[in-house]
Design an enzyme around this catalytic site. Structure first.
Site, PDB file in Angstrom:
ATOM      1  N   ASN A   8       0.688  -4.804  -0.105  1.00 23.29           N
ATOM      2  CA  ASN A   8       0.026  -5.807  -0.947  1.00 23.29           C
ATOM      3  C   ASN A   8      -1.482  -5.627  -0.921  1.00 23.29           C
ATOM      4  O   ASN A   8      -2.220  -6.467  -1.412  1.00 23.29           O
ATOM      5  CB  ASN A   8       0.390  -7.221  -0.480  1.00 23.29           C
ATOM      6  CG  ASN A   8       1.756  -7.659  -0.982  1.00 23.29           C
ATOM      7  OD1 ASN A   8       2.059  -7.497  -2.163  1.00 23.29           O
ATOM      8  ND2 ASN A   8       2.578  -8.183  -0.089  1.00 23.29           N
ATOM      9  N   ASP A  72       1.827   4.486   7.425  1.00 25.75           N
ATOM     10  CA  ASP A  72       1.606   3.826   8.699  1.00 25.75           C
ATOM     11  C   ASP A  72       0.459   4.573   9.359  1.00 25.75           C
ATOM     12  O   ASP A  72       0.387   5.809   9.281  1.00 25.75           O
ATOM     13  CB  ASP A  72       2.853   3.857   9.582  1.00 25.75           C
ATOM     14  CG  ASP A  72       2.731   2.893  10.767  1.00 25.75           C
ATOM     15  OD1 ASP A  72       2.317   1.744  10.539  1.00 25.75           O
ATOM     16  OD2 ASP A  72       3.049   3.292  11.908  1.00 25.75           O
ATOM     17  N   LYS A 178     -16.274   6.047   3.107  1.00 23.71           N
ATOM     18  CA  LYS A 178     -15.177   6.117   4.067  1.00 23.71           C
ATOM     19  C   LYS A 178     -13.888   6.580   3.395  1.00 23.71           C
ATOM     20  O   LYS A 178     -13.172   7.456   3.914  1.00 23.71           O
ATOM     21  CB  LYS A 178     -14.976   4.748   4.716  1.00 23.71           C
ATOM     22  CG  LYS A 178     -13.838   4.707   5.723  1.00 23.71           C
ATOM     23  CD  LYS A 178     -13.643   3.284   6.238  1.00 23.71           C
ATOM     24  CE  LYS A 178     -12.364   3.168   7.030  1.00 23.71           C
ATOM     25  NZ  LYS A 178     -12.063   1.782   7.431  1.00 23.71           N
TER      26      LYS A 178
END
Length: 203
Positions: A8, A72, A178
């Site tokens: 999300n 992940d 970044k």
């Protein structure tokens, strides 16, 4: 072609959208979890980043029938044998308590000399298709662990991470700067050819 991003976080969709655009890949509609019917959030009980990314991607495909990509990620400290690793978000025992996680990590590494403070942000992205194809890509952002937090941008362990070749922490970098070198961006970029191939078969 529709591709579900099992998150999300709008920043993750924007990052993948940018990568696909730079690769010249068209015809891919990215969907967030909020764009599909809700389904139970899977338990991320894998031992590796790849395990957890696959758990999330497989759950998305099973619930929606749409090809799903999930990631992940976390911080791997060489001196700690790759930990916090998959436990990065709950290293202190409380999920998402950045301050407590950083404080504990600094305490554990307090007496470790500078030459043994190597660390890397690691992201593993998994792409699973409705017909069972599974693709995995890993991105690493190497650097060193600082002795005190620096910077107010970012989140998680960013204030403690000095990217290799830089003179400022990840938390002192602008978001665009970044994202251009991040571990997740590096992992996602490796999946562009797979996504391009899937899009071509469904054109």
């Amino acid at each position: 072609m529709q591709l579900l991003v099992a998150s999300n976080n709008p920043k993750k969709l924007a990052e993948l959208e940018k990568i696909l655009g730079e690769a010249g890949i068209n015809g891919v509609e990215l969907l967030a979890l909020g764009d599909v019917a809700s389904y139970p959030e899977p338990i991320e009980d894998g031992r590796t980043f790849a395990d957890n990314a696959l758990i999330k991607a497989r759950a998305g495909v099973a619930a929606t029938g749409i090809a799903t990509i999930a990631d992940d990620s976390g911080l791997a400290v060489t001196e700690l044998n790759g930990m916090p690793g998959v436990l990065s978000a709950r290293w202190s025992g409380r999920h998402g308590d950045d301050a407590a996680n950083n404080e504990l990590l600094l305490a554990q590494m307090h007496d470790v000399p500078d030459e043994r403070r190597a660390a890397a942000f690691v992201s593993v992205c998994a792409l699973v298709t409705p017909d069972g194809e599974e693709h995995i890509a890993e991105g690493r952002w190497p650097g060193t662990l600082l002795r005190a937090p620096q910077g107010a941008n970012g989140f998680g362990y960013d204030p403690l991470f000095m990217p290799a070749g830089q003179d400022h922490s990840a938390a002192e970098m602008e978001p665009a700067q970044k994202n251009a070198v991040s571990h997740r961006g590096r992992a996602l970029a490796q999946l562009t050819e797979v996504i391009k191939g899937l899009a071509a078969t469904q054109a």
